[in-house]
Design a protein around this motif. Structure first.
Motif, mmCIF file in Angstrom:
data_model
loop_
_atom_site.group_PDB
_atom_site.id
_atom_site.type_symbol
_atom_site.label_atom_id
_atom_site.label_comp_id
_atom_site.label_asym_id
_atom_site.label_seq_id
_atom_site.Cartn_x
_atom_site.Cartn_y
_atom_site.Cartn_z
ATOM 1 N N TYR A 1 0.804 -1.223 0.000
ATOM 2 C CA TYR A 1 0.000 0.000 0.000
ATOM 3 C C TYR A 1 0.837 1.273 0.000
ATOM 4 C CZ TYR A 1 -3.696 -3.292 1.157
ATOM 5 O OH TYR A 1 -4.567 -4.357 1.126
ATOM 6 N N GLY A 2 2.123 1.141 -0.309
ATOM 7 C CA GLY A 2 3.005 2.299 -0.255
ATOM 8 C C GLY A 2 2.843 3.253 -1.423
ATOM 9 N N ILE A 3 2.821 4.541 -1.103
ATOM 10 C CA ILE A 3 2.838 5.607 -2.103
ATOM 11 C C ILE A 3 4.163 6.347 -1.957
ATOM 12 C CG2 ILE A 3 1.756 7.738 -2.902
ATOM 13 C CD1 ILE A 3 -0.879 6.725 -1.771
ATOM 14 N N HIS A 4 4.990 6.313 -2.987
ATOM 15 C CA HIS A 4 6.326 6.903 -2.904
ATOM 16 C C HIS A 4 6.275 8.399 -3.199
ATOM 17 C CE1 HIS A 4 8.779 3.117 -2.738
ATOM 18 N NE2 HIS A 4 7.599 2.636 -3.101
ATOM 19 N N LYS A 5 6.853 9.168 -2.285
ATOM 20 C CA LYS A 5 7.003 10.607 -2.467
ATOM 21 C C LYS A 5 8.442 10.964 -2.131
ATOM 22 C CE LYS A 5 2.255 12.207 -1.836
ATOM 23 N NZ LYS A 5 1.360 13.198 -1.174
ATOM 24 N N GLN B 1 11.927 10.245 -1.093
ATOM 25 C CA GLN B 1 12.503 9.168 -0.294
ATOM 26 C C GLN B 1 11.519 8.605 0.723
ATOM 27 O OE1 GLN B 1 15.684 7.947 -0.897
ATOM 28 N NE2 GLN B 1 15.514 9.322 -2.662
ATOM 29 N N GLU B 2 10.343 9.210 0.808
ATOM 30 C CA GLU B 2 9.351 8.780 1.793
ATOM 31 C C GLU B 2 8.342 7.828 1.160
ATOM 32 O OE1 GLU B 2 7.556 12.284 3.344
ATOM 33 O OE2 GLU B 2 9.412 13.049 4.228
ATOM 34 N N ILE B 3 7.775 6.948 2.010
ATOM 35 C CA ILE B 3 6.742 6.020 1.550
ATOM 36 C C ILE B 3 5.553 6.131 2.495
ATOM 37 C CG2 ILE B 3 6.152 3.631 1.001
ATOM 38 C CD1 ILE B 3 9.134 3.035 0.788
ATOM 39 N N ILE B 4 4.441 6.597 1.966
ATOM 40 C CA ILE B 4 3.213 6.705 2.760
ATOM 41 C C ILE B 4 2.439 5.399 2.629
ATOM 42 C CG2 ILE B 4 1.037 7.951 3.083
ATOM 43 C CD1 ILE B 4 2.376 10.354 1.700
ATOM 44 N N LYS C 1 13.080 9.480 13.999
ATOM 45 C CA LYS C 1 12.763 9.953 12.646
ATOM 46 C C LYS C 1 12.893 8.849 11.587
ATOM 47 C CE LYS C 1 13.675 14.876 13.395
ATOM 48 N NZ LYS C 1 13.382 14.780 14.820
ATOM 49 N N ILE C 2 12.498 7.649 11.977
ATOM 50 C CA ILE C 2 12.431 6.533 11.031
ATOM 51 C C ILE C 2 11.061 6.524 10.362
ATOM 52 C CG2 ILE C 2 12.668 4.038 10.732
ATOM 53 C CD1 ILE C 2 15.219 5.501 11.653
ATOM 54 N N LYS D 1 -2.923 11.135 10.897
ATOM 55 C CA LYS D 1 -4.274 10.640 10.600
ATOM 56 C C LYS D 1 -4.287 9.124 10.407
ATOM 57 C CE LYS D 1 -5.961 14.965 8.586
ATOM 58 N NZ LYS D 1 -6.536 15.631 7.386
ATOM 59 N N SER D 2 -3.644 8.425 11.320
ATOM 60 C CA SER D 2 -3.604 6.954 11.351
ATOM 61 C C SER D 2 -2.867 6.333 10.168
ATOM 62 C CB SER D 2 -5.024 6.364 11.425
ATOM 63 O OG SER D 2 -5.674 6.772 12.608
ATOM 64 N N LYS D 3 -2.165 7.151 9.381
ATOM 65 C CA LYS D 3 -1.370 6.625 8.283
ATOM 66 C C LYS D 3 0.109 6.818 8.597
ATOM 67 C CE LYS D 3 -4.701 7.186 4.508
ATOM 68 N NZ LYS D 3 -4.941 7.734 3.154
ATOM 69 N N ILE D 4 0.875 5.751 8.401
ATOM 70 C CA ILE D 4 2.306 5.769 8.709
ATOM 71 C C ILE D 4 3.097 6.129 7.457
ATOM 72 C CG2 ILE D 4 4.282 4.348 9.385
ATOM 73 C CD1 ILE D 4 2.359 2.711 11.115
ATOM 74 N N THR D 5 4.047 7.038 7.611
ATOM 75 C CA THR D 5 4.985 7.356 6.536
ATOM 76 C C THR D 5 6.363 6.843 6.945
ATOM 77 O OG1 THR D 5 3.791 9.343 5.842
ATOM 78 C CG2 THR D 5 6.107 9.186 5.215
ATOM 79 N N ILE D 6 6.949 6.018 6.103
ATOM 80 C CA ILE D 6 8.294 5.498 6.367
ATOM 81 C C ILE D 6 9.308 6.489 5.809
ATOM 82 C CG2 ILE D 6 9.915 3.617 5.939
ATOM 83 C CD1 ILE D 6 7.549 1.729 5.716
#
Length: 232
Positions: A157-161, A163-166, A198-199, A204-209
């Motif tokens: 379910y990852g959305i890449h932005k 270097q971040e993955i929502i 900062k990992i 809003k209950s969604k984790i960003t890696i």
């Protein structure tokens, strides 16, 4: 509806749909089936999300996977005498589901060698995913179980932005803990440490890696294909 096969789906979904007994709306919070019920049907998810889980002997819930569009569930009851569902299937997101009678599928598999081969290959892929998940849960401890689950969710379910993955899947800490086989308290503590370092971040209950490589390094990730390293 356009039916797009997932990488592990060798089964021709359209062919299975021709055997459908009924199609119905799935409502959030209801169950397609629950552990211990007499198993009479196999289900194909057309839309929405279904959580497959098991209740342990001490009353805890262990979430095993989330089924999405074109996934199959209830398959573990095929070719068994007096079958009962071994797991429970709870609707997380409403959608449409097709039900196929178990005896019809079994009959078609006996008569259609191509379908039998494709079903066996799909089951093999499915078991491989399950084995790798349990390997991670057992060998890597509580932290490793959470890290592995986050990696799998990012693949599904990852959305890449940049270097971040929502992870585009809202989950409570209890629901996340259920996927890790740990308590909510342990999950809260580890998530707090990851946020502090900062990992990850949470909104809003969604984790960003923020640092996927850290999670992989901590569990000695073998960089398996996302086809198998996912939460589906």
């Amino acid at each position: 509806m356009t039916l797009t096969l997932k990488p592990t789906h060798s089964i021709e979904i359209k062919e299975l749909l021709t055997f459908a007994d009924r199609k119905f709306k799935s409502e959030r919070g209801t169950f397609l089936f629950q552990e211990g019920m007499v198993a009479e049907e196999l289900y194909i998810i057309l839309s929405g999300k279904i959580q497959i889980s098991k209740i342990t002997s001490d009353g805890r819930e262990l979430s095993l996977r989330i089924c999405g569009a074109n996934d199959i569930c209830g398959e573990l009851t095929l070719f068994t005498d007096n079958p009962k569902y071994l797991l429970s299937a709870k609707v997380l997101e409403e959608g449409e589901v097709v039900a196929i009678k178990k005896d019809i599928i079994e009959s078609e598999i006996f008569q259609n060698s191509k379908l039998a081969f494709e079903f066996m290959k799909w089951m093999s892929d499915h078991f491989r995913k399950t084995q790798t998940k349990f390997r991670d849960l057992v060998l890597n401890g509580k932290r490793g179980a959470l890290f592995s689950t986050l990696i799998r969710m990012s693949n599904s379910y990852g959305i890449h932005k940049g270097q971040e993955i929502i992870i585009d899947l809202p989950l409570t800490n209890q629901e996340l803990a259920n996927f890790c086989g740990t308590s909510r308290e342990s999950t809260n503590r580890i998530l707090s440490e990851l946020k502090r370092d900062k990992i990850i971040s949470v909104k809003k209950s969604k984790i960003t890696i923020l640092n996927l490589q850290y999670l992989k390094d901590e569990i000695g990730c073998e960089n398996c294909s996302a086809v198998y390293c996912n939460i589906e």
